[in-house]
Design a protein around this motif. Structure first.
Motif, PDB file in Angstrom:
ATOM      1  N   ILE A   1     -36.652   9.533  40.458  1.00  0.00           N
ATOM      2  CA  ILE A   1     -35.396  10.215  40.774  1.00  0.00           C
ATOM      3  C   ILE A   1     -35.609  11.046  42.032  1.00  0.00           C
ATOM      4  N   VAL A   2     -34.678  10.913  42.975  1.00  0.00           N
ATOM      5  CA  VAL A   2     -34.816  11.574  44.274  1.00  0.00           C
ATOM      6  C   VAL A   2     -33.632  12.500  44.516  1.00  0.00           C
ATOM      7  N   THR A   3     -33.915  13.746  44.850  1.00  0.00           N
ATOM      8  CA  THR A   3     -32.829  14.669  45.185  1.00  0.00           C
ATOM      9  C   THR A   3     -32.393  14.436  46.627  1.00  0.00           C
ATOM     10  N   VAL A   4     -31.112  14.620  46.871  1.00  0.00           N
ATOM     11  CA  VAL A   4     -30.542  14.369  48.195  1.00  0.00           C
ATOM     12  C   VAL A   4     -30.549  15.668  49.005  1.00  0.00           C
ATOM     13  N   PRO A   5     -31.311  15.719  50.099  1.00  0.00           N
ATOM     14  CA  PRO A   5     -31.354  16.942  50.913  1.00  0.00           C
ATOM     15  C   PRO A   5     -29.959  17.292  51.432  1.00  0.00           C
ATOM     16  N   ASP A   6     -29.548  18.539  51.277  1.00  0.00           N
ATOM     17  CA  ASP A   6     -28.210  18.949  51.689  1.00  0.00           C
ATOM     18  C   ASP A   6     -28.231  20.437  52.046  1.00  0.00           C
ATOM     19  N   GLU A   7     -28.204  20.729  53.339  1.00  0.00           N
ATOM     20  CA  GLU A   7     -28.267  22.119  53.803  1.00  0.00           C
ATOM     21  C   GLU A   7     -27.079  22.947  53.330  1.00  0.00           C
ATOM     22  N   ARG A   8     -25.985  22.286  52.992  1.00  0.00           N
ATOM     23  CA  ARG A   8     -24.785  23.009  52.573  1.00  0.00           C
ATOM     24  C   ARG A   8     -25.040  23.837  51.314  1.00  0.00           C
ATOM     25  N   LEU A   9     -25.947  23.371  50.483  1.00  0.00           N
ATOM     26  CA  LEU A   9     -26.250  24.087  49.241  1.00  0.00           C
ATOM     27  C   LEU A   9     -26.809  25.484  49.510  1.00  0.00           C
ATOM     28  N   VAL A  10     -27.595  25.591  50.561  1.00  0.00           N
ATOM     29  CA  VAL A  10     -28.200  26.897  50.905  1.00  0.00           C
ATOM     30  C   VAL A  10     -27.116  27.907  51.237  1.00  0.00           C
ATOM     31  N   HIS A  11     -26.134  27.498  52.037  1.00  0.00           N
ATOM     32  CA  HIS A  11     -25.055  28.403  52.438  1.00  0.00           C
ATOM     33  C   HIS A  11     -24.129  28.734  51.269  1.00  0.00           C
ATOM     34  N   LEU A  12     -23.882  27.756  50.416  1.00  0.00           N
ATOM     35  CA  LEU A  12     -23.056  28.021  49.232  1.00  0.00           C
ATOM     36  C   LEU A  12     -23.777  28.961  48.264  1.00  0.00           C
TER      37      LEU A  12
ATOM     38  N   GLY B   1     -38.446  12.207  58.260  1.00  0.00           N
ATOM     39  CA  GLY B   1     -37.614  11.008  58.308  1.00  0.00           C
ATOM     40  C   GLY B   1     -37.078  10.622  56.949  1.00  0.00           C
ATOM     41  N   VAL B   2     -37.784  11.019  55.893  1.00  0.00           N
ATOM     42  CA  VAL B   2     -37.350  10.679  54.539  1.00  0.00           C
ATOM     43  C   VAL B   2     -36.012  11.335  54.203  1.00  0.00           C
ATOM     44  N   GLY B   3     -35.808  12.566  54.672  1.00  0.00           N
ATOM     45  CA  GLY B   3     -34.542  13.246  54.427  1.00  0.00           C
ATOM     46  C   GLY B   3     -33.377  12.439  54.969  1.00  0.00           C
ATOM     47  N   ALA B   4     -33.520  11.955  56.207  1.00  0.00           N
ATOM     48  CA  ALA B   4     -32.471  11.136  56.825  1.00  0.00           C
ATOM     49  C   ALA B   4     -32.300   9.817  56.076  1.00  0.00           C
ATOM     50  N   LEU B   5     -33.406   9.242  55.621  1.00  0.00           N
ATOM     51  CA  LEU B   5     -33.346   7.986  54.880  1.00  0.00           C
ATOM     52  C   LEU B   5     -32.608   8.158  53.558  1.00  0.00           C
ATOM     53  N   ILE B   6     -32.915   9.237  52.839  1.00  0.00           N
ATOM     54  CA  ILE B   6     -32.264   9.475  51.551  1.00  0.00           C
ATOM     55  C   ILE B   6     -30.762   9.663  51.746  1.00  0.00           C
ATOM     56  N   ARG B   7     -30.380  10.477  52.742  1.00  0.00           N
ATOM     57  CA  ARG B   7     -28.951  10.706  52.998  1.00  0.00           C
ATOM     58  C   ARG B   7     -28.246   9.406  53.400  1.00  0.00           C
ATOM     59  N   ALA B   8     -28.909   8.619  54.249  1.00  0.00           N
ATOM     60  CA  ALA B   8     -28.308   7.353  54.691  1.00  0.00           C
ATOM     61  C   ALA B   8     -28.137   6.398  53.509  1.00  0.00           C
ATOM     62  N   THR B   9     -29.124   6.380  52.608  1.00  0.00           N
ATOM     63  CA  THR B   9     -29.037   5.519  51.427  1.00  0.00           C
ATOM     64  C   THR B   9     -27.912   5.980  50.504  1.00  0.00           C
TER      65      THR B   9
ATOM     66  N   GLU C   1     -24.311  28.987  38.842  1.00  0.00           N
ATOM     67  CA  GLU C   1     -25.045  27.992  39.622  1.00  0.00           C
ATOM     68  C   GLU C   1     -24.196  27.445  40.762  1.00  0.00           C
ATOM     69  N   VAL C   2     -24.889  26.879  41.745  1.00  0.00           N
ATOM     70  CA  VAL C   2     -24.254  26.048  42.775  1.00  0.00           C
ATOM     71  C   VAL C   2     -24.761  24.639  42.531  1.00  0.00           C
ATOM     72  N   ARG C   3     -23.829  23.699  42.467  1.00  0.00           N
ATOM     73  CA  ARG C   3     -24.248  22.338  42.098  1.00  0.00           C
ATOM     74  C   ARG C   3     -23.526  21.286  42.930  1.00  0.00           C
ATOM     75  N   ALA C   4     -24.279  20.261  43.318  1.00  0.00           N
ATOM     76  CA  ALA C   4     -23.715  19.107  44.019  1.00  0.00           C
ATOM     77  C   ALA C   4     -23.446  18.010  43.004  1.00  0.00           C
ATOM     78  N   TRP C   5     -22.212  17.483  43.023  1.00  0.00           N
ATOM     79  CA  TRP C   5     -21.823  16.420  42.096  1.00  0.00           C
ATOM     80  C   TRP C   5     -21.570  15.144  42.878  1.00  0.00           C
ATOM     81  N   THR C   6     -22.001  14.033  42.326  1.00  0.00           N
ATOM     82  CA  THR C   6     -21.888  12.747  43.013  1.00  0.00           C
ATOM     83  C   THR C   6     -20.662  11.977  42.550  1.00  0.00           C
TER      84      THR C   6
END
Length: 367
Positions: free
Chosen positions: A43-54, A269-277, A293-298
């Protein structure tokens, strides 16, 4: 959870990349073919800078990112569609994933054996794609044979299905992936039911040496891959260094950042790869943000508010009333929900609203 399969010829860096992406040592990486036999899953978490600001706005210590599943699949060899190497087992593993990350070797190294004896990424891509195309062509022909009697009797659904199969067969017979065939939305829906290997969205990961990552797009091998996949496959290519990613696993976040800075890059480069995938799978993210909590939903691109609510809990979708909504960029600019509300940027949306990537939502429901 949707799955992305990491594929490629033996010894191109698949297992090393899988270990780096999943931050594990689950996949054995060695200098010989078929090091991976049974697929490894992570299982891979998706890097997302927006979470830090939220997180700063919500003033919470709990942050939960989005995630997808990566599968490390055994290396393919020429003749796999006819059973060579791991053959049918390899192809069945690909059939079970939703998207493909094809790792392509874009570096010379005499100490790492190449199954074809030399480095030629376009040739490697064509070897894999030929095997996938041949496997799909066999599937399509068998399906048409099965439908033949119903088509002859003029059975409406069979005739429509056969028409789609005929288009796919013509393309596959010419060496073109099913994904490149022009089909109407209805025909594309029919094609999905065939579970063709070349109908899966694909991204190419160009694996370069450590000292080439910063200028990866200037690598002649990478340039050949980028030109080829854009022209022939309508796909995207990203540059990664599996060895660098493996080295980063043993470093703290601060040490990793310093290491990357020395190499002249800002991000792994993995961060970009995960986001692109993630986007390749047709996935999008919305957020919930509160003191807890702050949470990202897919969700999938095009999902409506009730569908998005159902990702949290089926009761949210069943009893959906409305969604309180603010765009991420507007919330960050305002600095708080209260200010966003004052400026009229915090709004109420109903059942027909299509959720946008980055929306911050709060659902009202009644069951």
């Amino acid at each position: 959870m949707l799955r992305a399969g990491i594929v490629g010829l033996p010894n191109v860096g698949k297992s090393t990349l899988f270990n780096a992406v999943t931050r594990t040592r689950k996949a054995e990486a060695a200098n010989y073919p078929f090091c991976t036999i049974d697929p490894n899953v992570g299982i891979v978490t998706v890097p997302d800078e927006r979470l830090v600001h939220l997180q700063q706005i919500a003033r919470t210590s709990v942050v939960i990112p989005a995630a997808i599943e990566f599968v490390d699949i055994a290396g393919l060899v020429q003749g796999a569609s006819a059973g060579e190497g791991l053959g049918n087992k390899f192809l069945s593993h690909i059939r079970e994933v939703d998207a493909i990350v094809q790792v392509v070797r874009c570096f010379e190294n005499v100490d790492i054996h190449h199954v074809s004896g030399s480095v030629d990424p376009v040739r490697d891509i064509e070897i894999i794609n030929t095997e996938l195309v041949l496997a799909d062509l066999d599937t399509v022909k068998k399906r048409r044979e099965k439908l033949a009697k119903e088509v002859k009797r003029g059975q409406k659904e069979a005739v429509a299905e056969d028409a789609v199969l005929l288009k796919l067969e013509a393309a596959l017979d010419g060496g073109k992936p099913a994904l490149t065939v022009e089909l109407s939305p209805e025909e594309r829906h029919t094609a999905k039911s065939f579970f063709l290997l070349t109908d899966k969205p694909t991204i190419f990961a160009c694996n370069v040496q450590e000292n080439e990552l910063a200028q990866g797009h200037q690598n002649p091998f990478v340039q050949k891959v980028e030109a080829y996949v854009k022209t022939h496959l309508a796909c995207e290519a990203v540059v990664i260094s599996a060895q660098i990613e493996s080295d980063l696993m043993d470093l703290s976040p601060e040490e990793a950042q310093a290491f990357l800075k020395e190499l002249g890059v800002n991000e792994s480069g993995v961060g970009a790869l995960i986001r692109a995938t993630y986007h390749l799978l047709g996935l999008r993210t919305y957020f919930t943000a509160g003191e807890k909590e702050v949470r990202a939903w897919t969700i999938h691109a095009g999902d409506t508010a009730p569908k998005a609510a159902g990702v949290i809990h089926s009761d949210f979708e069943r009893g959906f009333i409305k969604a309180e909504t603010v765009a991420y960029v507007d919330l960050i600019e305002c600095g708080s929900i209260a200010v966003a509300r004052e400026r009229g940027l915090y709004r109420m949306e109903g059942k027909e609203y299509v959720v946008q990537d980055g929306d911050v939502l709060h659902f009202k429901f009644n069951v």
